[in-house]
Scaffold this motif. Structure first.
Motif, PDB file in Angstrom:
ATOM      1  N   PRO A 220       1.199  -1.669  -0.017  1.00 51.64           N
ATOM      2  CA  PRO A 220      -0.611   0.065  -0.141  1.00 51.64           C
ATOM      3  C   PRO A 220       0.384   1.571  -0.161  1.00 51.64           C
ATOM      4  O   PRO A 220       0.025   2.376  -0.403  1.00 51.64           O
ATOM      5  CB  PRO A 220      -0.820   0.115   1.310  1.00 51.64           C
ATOM      6  CG  PRO A 220      -0.033  -1.529   1.596  1.00 51.64           C
ATOM      7  CD  PRO A 220       0.663  -2.073   1.455  1.00 51.64           C
ATOM      8  N   VAL A 223       1.342   2.142  -3.752  1.00 49.04           N
ATOM      9  CA  VAL A 223       0.726   2.846  -4.778  1.00 49.04           C
ATOM     10  C   VAL A 223       0.288   4.302  -3.672  1.00 49.04           C
ATOM     11  O   VAL A 223      -0.039   4.796  -4.925  1.00 49.04           O
ATOM     12  CB  VAL A 223      -0.916   2.220  -3.957  1.00 49.04           C
ATOM     13  CG1 VAL A 223      -2.135   2.851  -4.508  1.00 49.04           C
ATOM     14  CG2 VAL A 223      -0.679   0.569  -4.129  1.00 49.04           C
ATOM     15  N   LEU A 224       1.103   4.539  -2.768  1.00 46.64           N
ATOM     16  CA  LEU A 224       0.551   5.759  -1.696  1.00 46.64           C
ATOM     17  C   LEU A 224       1.485   7.149  -2.371  1.00 46.64           C
ATOM     18  O   LEU A 224       1.623   7.918  -3.022  1.00 46.64           O
ATOM     19  CB  LEU A 224       0.307   6.048  -0.554  1.00 46.64           C
ATOM     20  CG  LEU A 224      -0.639   5.264   0.019  1.00 46.64           C
ATOM     21  CD1 LEU A 224      -0.381   5.064   1.301  1.00 46.64           C
ATOM     22  CD2 LEU A 224      -2.353   6.458  -0.508  1.00 46.64           C
ATOM     23  N   GLY A 243      -6.584   3.169  -2.329  1.00 45.52           N
ATOM     24  CA  GLY A 243      -5.560   3.585  -2.306  1.00 45.52           C
ATOM     25  C   GLY A 243      -5.780   3.288  -0.763  1.00 45.52           C
ATOM     26  O   GLY A 243      -4.613   1.931   0.302  1.00 45.52           O
TER      27      GLY A 243
END
Length: 252
Positions: A220, A223-224, A243
Motif C-alpha cells: 500500500p 501505491v500511495l 489506495g
C-alpha cells in the motif's frame, strides 16, 4: 365682484329712441384647479388655460424639487384608467378635462441613472451568486460525501502539521468505519482531494513516511507513493480511494 350698470343709447330700429341697458361684468374667467399628487403629498394650484406647457409649468411651481424629466404625469381617462400625459396625449387630455373645474394629476417618479445602475449591478451580483450557488449545488449533488468521511477529511485539514506518527494513528482509529464507508465514496473523496491539493499531498507524504518501517505495509505504501508523485505533477488523485482502502485492509 361688483356689477356695473351702464345706460346706453344704441341704434334702435324703432322710430323713437328707447332706453336700453347692458351689463358689464368684472368677474374673472373661471380658473381650473390642478391637483398634483405625489404619494401622500397633495398640492394644488390654478390655471386659466389648459395645455401641456401650462401643466408642466404648474408642476414646476408646486413641486420644484421634482425635475420634469425625472417624473411622468398621469391623468384618468373616461374609463377611469391612468394615462401618461405627454405631447402625444395632450389633445386627448384637453378633450377630456378642458371643461373640468378640478383635474387630478398623479406624479410618478422614475429611477435616476444612479439608481438604475445600482439596480443593474445588484441584479448582476444576484445572478452571479445564483450561478455560483447552482454550480456548488450541482457539484455537491453529484456524489455527496458521507458525514464520516467528511469529518475525517476536515480533521486532517485542521491539523497544522501532519507528522509521520499522528497520521497512522488517525487511520487506525477510523479504519473500520472508513473502510465501510469508502466503497461508495471514491469519486467524492478524490474530488475533495483535488480541491485541497496541498493538504492531500502533505497527508500522502506523512502516510508514506509513517509506513516506511513496516515491511508488511510496503505494497500500500508503493501505491500511495505513486499517487503522491502523480499529485505533485498533475494535482490529480485518481485512485486515491482505492489506495486508502488497500492500506486500511492491510492495517486490519
Amino acid at each position: 365682484s361688483s356689477l356695473r350698470l351702464k345706460q346706453t343709447q344704441p341704434n334702435c330700429s324703432k322710430s323713437s329712441p328707447c332706453r336700453c341697458w347692458c351689463v358689464q361684468s368684472n368677474v374673472p374667467v373661471m380658473s381650473i384647479v390642478l391637483k398634483f399628487v405625489l404619494g401622500s403629498d397633495v398640492r394644488r394650484t390654478r390655471c386659466d388655460t389648459l395645455s401641456l406647457a401650462v401643466v408642466d409649468q404648474a408642476m414646476a411651481d408646486v413641486f420644484p424639487e421634482v425635475a420634469r424629466d425625472t417624473a411622468s404625469l398621469q391623468y384618468k381617462d373616461d374609463e377611469d384608467d391612468l394615462c401618461v400625459l405627454n405631447s402625444a396625449t395632450e389633445a386627448d387630455f384637453i378633450s377630456l378635462h378642458g371643461s373640468a373645474s378640478t383635474i387630478r394629476l398623479e406624479i410618478i417618479r422614475q429611477p435616476s441613472d444612479l439608481q438604475q445602475q445600482q439596480q443593474q449591478q445588484h441584479g448582476e451580483k444576484s445572478t452571479s451568486q445564483a450561478h455560483d450557488t447552482s454550480t456548488a449545488d450541482a457539484t455537491n449533488t453529484v456524489q455527496p460525501m458521507s458525514g464520516l468521511v467528511q469529518h475525517v477529511l476536515q480533521h486532517l485539514s485542521g491539523l497544522e502539521t501532519l507528522s509521520e506518527h499522528a497520521l497512522p494513528g488517525i487511520f487506525l482509529h477510523f479504519a473500520p468505519l472508513l473502510l465501510q464507508q469508502l466503497g461508495s465514496e471514491h469519486a467524492s473523496l478524490e474530488h475533495h482531494a483535488s480541491q485541497q491539493p496541498q493538504v492531500t499531498l502533505a497527508a500522502l507524504q506523512a502516510l508514506c513516511d509513517g509506513l516506511d518501517p513496516f515491511p508488511q505495509l510496503q505494497r500500500p505504501r508503493a501505491v500511495l507513493e505513486g499517487l503522491l508523485e502523480n499529485g505533485r505533477c498533475n494535482e490529480c488523485f485518481t485512485g486515491l480511494a482505492a489506495g486508502i482502502e488497500e492500506l486500511l485492509r492491510a492495517l486490519l
